[in-house]
Scaffold this active site. Structure first.
Site, PDB file in Angstrom:
ATOM      1  N   LYS A 100      57.935 101.949  47.260  1.00 28.74           N
ATOM      2  CA  LYS A 100      58.411 100.880  48.139  1.00 28.74           C
ATOM      3  C   LYS A 100      58.994  99.766  47.272  1.00 28.74           C
ATOM      4  O   LYS A 100      58.264  98.985  46.675  1.00 28.74           O
ATOM      5  CB  LYS A 100      57.270 100.320  48.997  1.00 28.74           C
ATOM      6  N   GLU A 111      49.948  94.774  37.828  1.00 26.18           N
ATOM      7  CA  GLU A 111      50.612  93.889  36.873  1.00 26.18           C
ATOM      8  C   GLU A 111      51.026  92.671  37.686  1.00 26.18           C
ATOM      9  O   GLU A 111      51.956  92.742  38.489  1.00 26.18           O
ATOM     10  CB  GLU A 111      51.790  94.632  36.245  1.00 26.18           C
ATOM     11  N   CYS A 141      57.683  87.846  34.832  1.00 27.74           N
ATOM     12  CA  CYS A 141      56.253  87.534  34.792  1.00 27.74           C
ATOM     13  C   CYS A 141      55.791  87.191  33.386  1.00 27.74           C
ATOM     14  O   CYS A 141      54.738  86.576  33.221  1.00 27.74           O
ATOM     15  CB  CYS A 141      55.442  88.680  35.377  1.00 27.74           C
ATOM     16  N   GLU A 156      52.740  79.326  38.075  1.00 23.85           N
ATOM     17  CA  GLU A 156      53.898  79.941  37.435  1.00 23.85           C
ATOM     18  C   GLU A 156      55.154  79.393  38.127  1.00 23.85           C
ATOM     19  O   GLU A 156      55.285  79.512  39.347  1.00 23.85           O
ATOM     20  CB  GLU A 156      53.743  81.446  37.695  1.00 23.85           C
TER      21      GLU A 156
END
Ligand code: ADP
Length: 507
Positions: free
Chosen positions: A202, A279, A313, A411
């Site tokens: 997906k 992750e 990331c 972040e």
């Protein structure tokens, strides 16, 4: 591509200049607006679709099927059937398929990079780099596939022999984000194919076309039908996520994305005790010590913070600079950042694309506002570039950073660097570790003792020492703390797709 490029220094692209920036594909078959299930290109059972837009212009790129959880369940059944045959295919044959897939990625790199740049907004040069990394990942796993060795182990019992075999885990659910629409898939599905697993993938609804192009090439590479399935969805994502995590046939879930969604998937996958690898988010510190090569550090900071417009990331998110080199670093870094050419990825020469959507750019604006409200000082940037497009923000450097700024906790996922001064190693390690995330960190120093002390003390999965870019197929990729677990690519990258079976034989 029709758009012209404005020379360095001007830095801005007028809106009208790039409205015509669209891919021109040598192989139009790569641009697919249907899902691939069991070798068939299909629509959603309901017939519903959703539109995908270009983040640079807001214009529609195309439409994809809005699949339901039921459609995914059907795909999972096909993946189960396909797995029964695929697990018997030899490791060498699977390696050959992956090698062919890798070659096709390389042969079609110009088309694939354009599709990727169009839907994600990243500069073409970066998009090409990403496609190359996919080809390398497939090659890497092609090389690993024939080396899935078991062990022979001495038994404590007389006349008993023990050995292990590593077998494919089964049907894998793969959920990927929009910031690396191709490479995040390659590092998961490459491992799955090498191990002998089938997958239901997906992709993010913002960037489905790279995934569908890769699925097309998987077919061309001779990977049997039902082994690589890609289905799109947007509004049904929660139901689909639950289906992928709770369906008893699925043996493993591999996810790259936000920490909150990762936690939800882990909870859901607990219901059937699935193997999970996650992750998740990062908040990488970038530490420049007083003895560092400041120019190299500024180059590394530029590469690490501004790749993908700061939307990776492992992007450096918090910049700690020793007081001895703070002024020099700030000046050099801000100069380099102000030279970045901002514009749509598909326009030749662009070095900074748009943010992916409104939420992305609003978050950057909020972090800048917060820093300025706490005495931060803009060295360059600090504003939206609405004259280029709604999702463009100027690459920004802010000095006088402090630990109470929101950038230390969240972040940013955008083109913003806030510089914080430090004095001692102990102080900077404490600040760097003061986060629930633990994905990557960067350290610049020439002192070998500092290298070892700091790399050992940082609570992260990966450290770049005198390097701003660390990802490659041979590097174990993954985090600690709330950045997740599991390692992708590298010699460990297959482990999550295999199970170790122990056999004890009485003589
Ligand atoms: P981002 O904020 O970067 O978009 P997300 O974690 O929301 O990060 O998205 C990463 C991937 O996870 C995307 O493919 C997205 O569609 C998917 N996703 C989001 N919510 C869910 C959910 N509830 N279940 C399964 N997948 C999800």
């Amino acid at each position: 591509m029709v758009a012209r490029f404005i020379p360095r220094g001007t830095n801005l692209f007028a809106r009208t200049m790039y409205s015509a920036a669209k891919p021109s594909l040598k192989n139009p078959a790569l641009f697919r607006q249907q899902s691939l299930v069991n070798g068939q290109w299909i629509n959603a059972k309901s017939g519903e679709t959703f539109a995908v837009t270009d983040p640079s212009t807001g214009q529609k790129i195309g439409e994809c099927p809005e699949h339901t959880a039921e459609d995914y369940a059907t795909a999972i059944e096909h993946a189960r059937t396909a797995f029964e045959d695929f697990k018997k295919v030899t490791h060498r044959e699977r390696a050959n398929m992956l090698r062919r897939w890798s070659q096709l990625m390389t042969e079609n790199i110009n088309d694939l990079a354009q599709i990727l740049s169009w839907e994600n907004g990243k500069p073409l040069a970066e998009a090409k780099g990403e496609i190359t990394s996919c080809a390398v990942n497939f090659d890497w796993f092609a090389e690993e596939a024939p080396r899935i060795y078991g062990d022979t182990i001495p038994s404590q019992t007389p006349n008993v022999r023990i050995h292990t075999i590593k077998q494919p885990i089964g049907v894998c659910a793969i959920i990927t984000p929009w910031n690396f629409p191709a490479s995040m898939i390659s590092r998961k599905v490459g491992a799955a194919v090498a191990a002998g697993c089938s997958s239901v993938i997906k992709p993010a609804s913002e960037t489905p076309f790279s995934a569908l192009a890769m699925a097309y090439l998987a077919e061309e590479a001779g990977i049997p039908r039902g082994i690589v399935n890609v289905l799109t969805t947007r509004k049904n994502i929660k139901d689909v996520g639950r289906e992928l995590c709770e369906n008893k046939v699925v043996a493993k879930v591999s996810f790259t994305g936000s920490t909150n969604v990762g936690k939800l998937l882990m909870r859901q996958a607990a219901s059937t005790v699935k193997k999970v690898s996650l992750e998740l988010g990062g908040n990488a510190p970038f530490i420049v010590f007083g003895d560092a090569d400041v120019n190299a550090a500024a180059d590394g900071a530029l590469a690490s913070r501004f790749r993908g417009s700061g939307q990776t990331c492992i992007c450096a998110n918090r910049f700690y600079v020793h007081e001895d080199v703070y002024d020099e670093f700030s000046k050099k870094f801000a100069e380099k950042v102000s030279g970045l050419k901002v514009g749509p990825g598909l326009v030749e020469g662009s070095q900074q694309g748009p943010l992916i959507n409104k939420a992305g750019i609003d978050k950057v604006a909020r972090h800048v506002e917060d820093a300025l409200g706490k005495n931060g000082k803009v060295l360059t940037g600090g504003k939206r570039l609405s004259e280029i497009g709604d999702n463009f923000y100027a690459p920004t450097v802010i000095a006088n950073g402090t630990a109470d700024m929101v950038i230390n906790k969240e972040e940013t996922f955008g083109p913003l660097a806030v510089l914080i001064k430090f004095k001692t190693l102990e102080e900077v390690v404490k600040m760097a570790n003061d986060t629930e995330y633990g994905l990557a960190a960067y350290v610049y120093t020439r002192d070998i003792g500092t290298v070892h002390k700091v790399t050992e003390a940082l609570e992260v999965g990966m450290v770049g020492v005198n390097r701003g870019l660390i990802t490659e197929a041979s590097l174990p990729f993954g985090g600690v703390k709330e950045s997740g677990f599991g390692r992708e690519t590298s010699k460990y990258g297959l482990d999550d797709y295999l199970v170790v079976k122990s056999v004890a034989v009485a003589l």
